[in-house]
Design an enzyme around this catalytic site. Structure first.
Site, PDB file in Angstrom:
ATOM      1  CB  SER A 232      -0.915   0.015   1.225  1.00 31.49           C
ATOM      2  OG  SER A 232      -1.811  -1.075   1.195  1.00 31.49           O
ATOM      3  CD  GLU A 304       1.229   1.452   4.626  1.00 24.86           C
ATOM      4  OE1 GLU A 304       1.569   0.256   4.708  1.00 24.86           O
ATOM      5  OE2 GLU A 304       0.052   1.816   4.522  1.00 24.86           O
TER       6      GLU A 304
END
Length: 314
Positions: A232, A304
């Protein structure tokens, strides 16, 4: 470094060190510091985008990978402590359920999950198929299918760069949050991590193994293994019920590409290396997505994934 990251991106490191134990890892770090050499600690390379041009040392933890299962908590190191551990375990009243996993920072989740199935331990099923290492997952507080790394965590042994001492951190719930750990903003290098799991002595091994394999199947169905990626890219914003992938999809960004980097057709929050992507391609695509989401939704997406060398130590 493309050979050491799941995104398959990265230039040639001038120095690449792969210590095989804790003492060697600490020695490598100390030598770099004393020599004025900048360095970056890498685990499984699953959550990073390595620079196309590298001018710093890489210290990999992937050979520092032991996992020990015990009935009692605490790091076992040396014959004296091993003997004491045996005495403690021989004299203790066994509840039949609590088990402690002491994992080196470079241990893989594949190794941990395999040990769990062999020892009939429950609690890490959701991490089956997760790339990367224990140290990296602890650093980012990785979350998979509703389970966070900190949920089973007891303690962390780390090397403190401020005073060059090995210390032990005991879990404090207030230090942890969604993709947040106490190791992200400090000069602490994770050495070993201890988790508490529960043994199910009545579990049938084929059945328990199936539980762990079900999550690998889920990842495969979600096409997580279809192309090189770093997982992600953007953080969700749980306090506002914002799911990054959903927002990116609503902005019509799936399939968008810059150079060899592409927003995956199967998931808006995955950027894949579709055709010999460079770190610059990925960085520019990340900025494009952030800018469009901000313009259309008024939402600031935070990364992230970690771009290196922005996070190089020292």
């Amino acid at each position: 470094m493309a050979n050491h990251t799941t995104m398959r991106v990265g230039g040639t490191a001038p120095i690449f060190l792969e210590p095989t134990d804790e003492d060697s890892l600490i020695f490598a770090v100390k030598v770099c510091i004393e020599s004025g050499v900048k360095f970056f600690i890498i685990g499984g390379g699953s959550n990073i985008v390595m620079a196309d041009n590298i001018s710093f040392a890489i210290i990999s933890t992937k050979q520092f990978k032991k996992v020990v299962c015990s009935k009692t908590p605490g790091k076992v190191k040396g014959l004296y402590e091993l003997a004491n551990k045996h005495i403690r375990e021989s004299n203790m009243v066994d509840s039949g359920r609590e088990r402690f996993l002491n994992c080196d920072a470079g241990a893989s989740w594949a190794t941990v999950c395999l040990l769990c199935t062999k020892n009939k331990l429950e609690g890490f099923e959701q991490f089956s198929g997760l790339p990367g290492t224990i140290g990296g997952a602890t650093y980012i507080n990785a979350t998979c299918f509703g389970l966070s790394t900190c949920d089973n965590l007891c303690s962390v042994r780390y090397f403190d760069l401020k005073d060059m001492q090995v210390k032990t951190y005991q879990k404090n719930d207030s230090d942890w949050g969604y993709k947040v750990s106490p190791f992200q903003t400090t000069e602490k290098i994770i050495l070993t991590v201890e988790f508490k799991l529960m043994e199910n002595p009545d579990a049938e091994l084929p059945e328990l193994s199936t539980k762990y394999h079900e999550f690998i199947k889920k990842r495969a169905l979600m096409k997580h293994f279809e192309a090189p990626s770093a997982g992600s890219v953007f953080r969700n914003i749980p306090e506002q019920d914002i799911v990054a992938g959903k927002i990116i999809d609503e902005c019509g960004l799936k399939g968008t590409r810059i150079g060899g980097a592409k927003v995956a057709d199967f998931h808006g929050n995955f950027i894949i290396n579709d055709d010999h992507a460079t770190a610059a391609d990925i960085r520019n695509l990340v900025k494009l997505v952030q800018n469009k989401v901000k313009a259309e939704k008024g939402i600031d997406l935070r990364c992230e994934i970690i771009f290196v060398p922005e996070n190089v130590d020292i």
